[in-house]
Design a protein around this motif. Structure first.
Motif, PDB file in Angstrom:
ATOM      1  N   UNK A   1      61.814  39.678  27.541  1.00  0.00           N
ATOM      2  CA  UNK A   1      60.907  40.195  26.521  1.00  0.00           C
ATOM      3  C   UNK A   1      61.380  41.536  25.953  1.00  0.00           C
ATOM      4  N   UNK A   2      61.780  42.455  26.810  1.00  0.00           N
ATOM      5  CA  UNK A   2      62.182  43.773  26.308  1.00  0.00           C
ATOM      6  C   UNK A   2      63.489  43.682  25.538  1.00  0.00           C
ATOM      7  N   UNK A   3      64.358  42.740  25.930  1.00  0.00           N
ATOM      8  CA  UNK A   3      65.643  42.599  25.229  1.00  0.00           C
ATOM      9  C   UNK A   3      65.439  42.087  23.819  1.00  0.00           C
ATOM     10  N   UNK A   4      64.575  41.109  23.636  1.00  0.00           N
ATOM     11  CA  UNK A   4      64.391  40.576  22.289  1.00  0.00           C
ATOM     12  C   UNK A   4      63.635  41.550  21.406  1.00  0.00           C
ATOM     13  N   UNK A   5      62.714  42.334  22.017  1.00  0.00           N
ATOM     14  CA  UNK A   5      62.025  43.359  21.219  1.00  0.00           C
ATOM     15  C   UNK A   5      63.021  44.413  20.739  1.00  0.00           C
ATOM     16  N   UNK A   6      63.872  44.829  21.632  1.00  0.00           N
ATOM     17  CA  UNK A   6      64.869  45.836  21.253  1.00  0.00           C
ATOM     18  C   UNK A   6      65.797  45.273  20.181  1.00  0.00           C
ATOM     19  N   UNK A   7      66.144  44.033  20.296  1.00  0.00           N
ATOM     20  CA  UNK A   7      67.004  43.383  19.289  1.00  0.00           C
ATOM     21  C   UNK A   7      66.308  43.350  17.933  1.00  0.00           C
ATOM     22  N   UNK A   8      65.037  42.985  17.911  1.00  0.00           N
ATOM     23  CA  UNK A   8      64.336  42.902  16.630  1.00  0.00           C
ATOM     24  C   UNK A   8      64.102  44.277  16.015  1.00  0.00           C
ATOM     25  N   UNK A   9      63.952  45.309  16.858  1.00  0.00           N
ATOM     26  CA  UNK A   9      63.705  46.650  16.337  1.00  0.00           C
ATOM     27  C   UNK A   9      64.914  47.188  15.571  1.00  0.00           C
ATOM     28  N   UNK A  10      66.095  46.839  16.020  1.00  0.00           N
ATOM     29  CA  UNK A  10      67.295  47.428  15.413  1.00  0.00           C
ATOM     30  C   UNK A  10      67.866  46.550  14.310  1.00  0.00           C
ATOM     31  N   UNK A  11      67.349  45.337  14.126  1.00  0.00           N
ATOM     32  CA  UNK A  11      67.877  44.436  13.119  1.00  0.00           C
ATOM     33  C   UNK A  11      67.100  44.574  11.816  1.00  0.00           C
ATOM     34  N   UNK A  12      67.863  44.729  10.748  1.00  0.00           N
ATOM     35  CA  UNK A  12      67.219  44.750   9.432  1.00  0.00           C
ATOM     36  C   UNK A  12      66.692  43.365   9.091  1.00  0.00           C
ATOM     37  N   UNK A  13      67.532  42.378   9.315  1.00  0.00           N
ATOM     38  CA  UNK A  13      67.147  40.988   9.090  1.00  0.00           C
ATOM     39  C   UNK A  13      66.753  40.382  10.433  1.00  0.00           C
ATOM     40  N   UNK A  14      65.471  40.232  10.586  1.00  0.00           N
ATOM     41  CA  UNK A  14      64.964  39.758  11.875  1.00  0.00           C
ATOM     42  C   UNK A  14      65.377  38.292  12.073  1.00  0.00           C
ATOM     43  N   UNK A  15      66.192  38.034  13.098  1.00  0.00           N
ATOM     44  CA  UNK A  15      66.646  36.661  13.348  1.00  0.00           C
ATOM     45  C   UNK A  15      66.915  36.480  14.828  1.00  0.00           C
ATOM     46  N   UNK A  16      67.086  35.205  15.220  1.00  0.00           N
ATOM     47  CA  UNK A  16      67.387  34.876  16.610  1.00  0.00           C
ATOM     48  C   UNK A  16      68.818  35.261  16.927  1.00  0.00           C
ATOM     49  N   UNK A  17      69.086  35.928  18.054  1.00  0.00           N
ATOM     50  CA  UNK A  17      70.460  36.299  18.415  1.00  0.00           C
ATOM     51  C   UNK A  17      71.374  35.091  18.592  1.00  0.00           C
ATOM     52  N   UNK A  18      70.793  33.940  18.876  1.00  0.00           N
ATOM     53  CA  UNK A  18      71.627  32.775  19.161  1.00  0.00           C
ATOM     54  C   UNK A  18      71.882  31.923  17.921  1.00  0.00           C
ATOM     55  N   UNK A  19      70.823  31.548  17.206  1.00  0.00           N
ATOM     56  CA  UNK A  19      70.984  30.610  16.092  1.00  0.00           C
ATOM     57  C   UNK A  19      70.789  31.256  14.726  1.00  0.00           C
ATOM     58  N   UNK A  20      70.412  32.558  14.671  1.00  0.00           N
ATOM     59  CA  UNK A  20      70.256  33.300  13.435  1.00  0.00           C
ATOM     60  C   UNK A  20      69.113  32.799  12.555  1.00  0.00           C
ATOM     61  N   UNK A  21      68.174  32.054  13.119  1.00  0.00           N
ATOM     62  CA  UNK A  21      67.027  31.634  12.327  1.00  0.00           C
ATOM     63  C   UNK A  21      66.023  32.781  12.237  1.00  0.00           C
ATOM     64  N   UNK A  22      65.298  32.899  11.122  1.00  0.00           N
ATOM     65  CA  UNK A  22      64.345  34.004  10.946  1.00  0.00           C
ATOM     66  C   UNK A  22      63.298  34.010  12.058  1.00  0.00           C
TER      67      UNK A  22
END
Length: 501
Positions: free
Chosen positions: A65-86
């Motif tokens: 949970x904390x990893x994906x939140x941190x990922x979404x916070x720093x991404x301009x285009x919010x997407x999945x780290x694996x498949x790049x879907x919004x």
């Protein structure tokens, strides 16, 4: 401290932009055995509670949970780290599982495909079977039509001519003779006719209770006048038959476990006692001195008048002890004799050879059985049966025997099976062959005797039964050409004359 974290996130973002995370089909560590227990962002084991608990995105990929939140916070285009879907924050769903391990289901999917293929093949086979069944019904109908056509051609006239001929059959009441004056008396069960001797014999109780005997009443067939009563047995007579050539001899079987051969002119008789009560009897057409007796325990015995004490031959079926209700004897040109014996639930054909040996064959007919008749001219057998669980109506079946030598077998081929009533209360002879290739059969439901044409299989006439009881039935033709159908009820014997225009 905050600046260091931002720099680490920017470096991570740059690394992510340079190289896309491997998908599940790229053969990276994502397919390893540890993949089911580690977060693909930090590669550390996720937990089932706390800030690193397992959660899933809308696309189905799992992260801490904390990893994906941190990922979404720093991404301009919010997407999945694996498949790049919004992805939206609202798409996050916690997974409540202690441990998640992916199972290799390639073999399962392969088996599922094979199962679907097999089911498709099965459905196709069932459709083909249904088509073949329909085709079988059509072919059977065609066979029946061809059988009727063969019979029409054999008789030498067209179907329309046959129908016109049989439809003109009418029966008219000629005479009725009172045999017993007592109501409810069922001692009159069998009768036989000899046109040559101008004789009609009917089993009956003695006219006077003084003697209390059972015998036969003799009538003149030409004028219907009574001639005499011949006492024979002490108990009721179950079956009787006149000798085919020596018409003054009559064979009777009684419930007193005896059979007798009686001379009607002088009332002398020969008597034999049996261990089991006799139920049926018939003369041997090949030898005028021989006759057959069928007993309650299922044995058919051959006797000779010249040595009547012991049977010459005993015919039985291992394990079948049901009574013999009716018998016919057929003379074969080959030298063997065929005895057809109807038991309660089976019909057996015994082929007897001159050396005393015999073979037995069961015929493919359904019982329970009532009676057998044989027509010498057409060589056809008439079998009457009671209703059963498969056939809710009585049946009068016309068939003829078929013999094969390889294998050595006797069977029967059904020509027609005529329907009777829904009940058959009495164990009696409820059918007979009649003139003009006609079969007469009792129909209890309609309270009538119906006439059927063996040529067409159609009903061609009827006559009423007054009290709806039929114990025996027969037909005959006088020297003058008059044809009669006669039947016996509990008190009378009635004569119906054929009138064919």
């Amino acid at each position: 401290m905050q600046d260091n974290e931002n720099m680490e996130l920017e470096e991570q973002d740059g690394a992510d932009e340079q190289e896309e995370p491997p998908g599940p089909s790229q053969g990276t560590s994502y397919q390893d055995d540890e993949d089911g227990s580690t977060c693909p962002v930090c590669l550390e084991a996720w937990t089932n509670c706390g800030d690193h608990r397992m959660c899933a995105l809308k696309c189905g990929h799992l992260f801490g949970h904390k990893c994906i939140l941190r990922w979404l916070d720093v991404q301009t285009k919010k997407c999945c780290p694996t498949c790049k879907k919004p992805v939206r924050r609202s798409d996050l769903r916690f997974i409540y599982a202690k441990k998640l391990i992916a199972v290799d289901n390639v073999e399962l999917e392969s088996l599922r495909v094979q199962l679907e293929t097999a089911l498709a093949q099965k459905n196709s086979a069932l459709q083909n079977v249904s088509k073949y069944i329909s085709r079988e019904h059509v072919l059977k109908a065609e066979i029946e039509q061809l059988k009727r056509r063969v019979q029409e051609l054999t008789s030498g006239c067209k179907a329309t001519d046959l129908k016109l001929a049989v439809n003109r059959v009418r029966l008219y009441m000629e005479k009725n003779l009172e045999i017993c004056s007592k109501n409810g008396c069922r001692d009159c069960k069998v009768f036989d006719i000899s046109v040559q001797q101008d004789a009609l014999l009917v089993t009956s109780r003695a006219p006077s209770d003084l003697f209390g005997a059972f015998g036969v009443k003799q009538f003149s067939l030409s004028n219907y006048k009574p001639i005499k009563f011949i006492p024979i047995h002490k108990e009721p007579i179950r079956d009787m038959c006149l000798h085919p050539t020596v018409n003054s001899l009559v064979l009777t079987v009684s419930t007193e476990k005896k059979f007798k051969v009686t001379e009607t002119h002088n009332t002398s008789s020969q008597s034999v006692s049996l261990d089991s009560a006799p139920w049926a009897c018939t003369w041997n057409p090949r030898n005028s001195n021989e006759f057959f007796i069928g007993t309650q325990n299922g044995t058919v015995s051959l006797y000779d008048l010249r040595k009547i004490i012991e049977p010459k031959l005993s015919l039985s079926v291992l394990g079948d002890f049901s009574p013999v209700v009716s018998m016919i004897a057929i003379q074969e040109p080959s030298g063997s004799d065929i005895i057809v014996a109807a038991r309660l639930n089976a019909v057996w054909a015994f082929e007897c050879y001159p050396d005393g040996s015999f073979n037995r064959h069961i015929l493919p007919l359904e019982g329970p059985f009532l009676s057998l008749r044989y027509d010498k001219e057409t060589k056809q057998i008439l079998v009457s049966s009671r209703p059963n669980k498969n056939m809710p109506f009585a049946r009068h079946t016309v068939c003829h025997l078929e013999k094969t030598r390889d294998p050595d077998l006797i069977s029967c081929n059904t020509v027609y099976s005529f329907k009777g009533g829904s009940t058959a209360k009495l164990l009696a002879k409820t059918s007979c062959f009649a003139p003009n290739n006609i079969v007469a059969g009792h129909h209890e439901t309609r309270k009538s005797i119906l006439l059927f044409s063996v040529n067409t299989g159609e009903e061609v006439g009827s006559c009423p039964t007054n009290d709806n009881l039929v114990f025996d039935m027969n037909s005959f033709e006088t020297p003058g050409g008059d044809k009669f159908l006669t039947y016996l009820n509990e008190r009378k014997i009635e004569f119906f004359k054929f009138n064919v225009a």
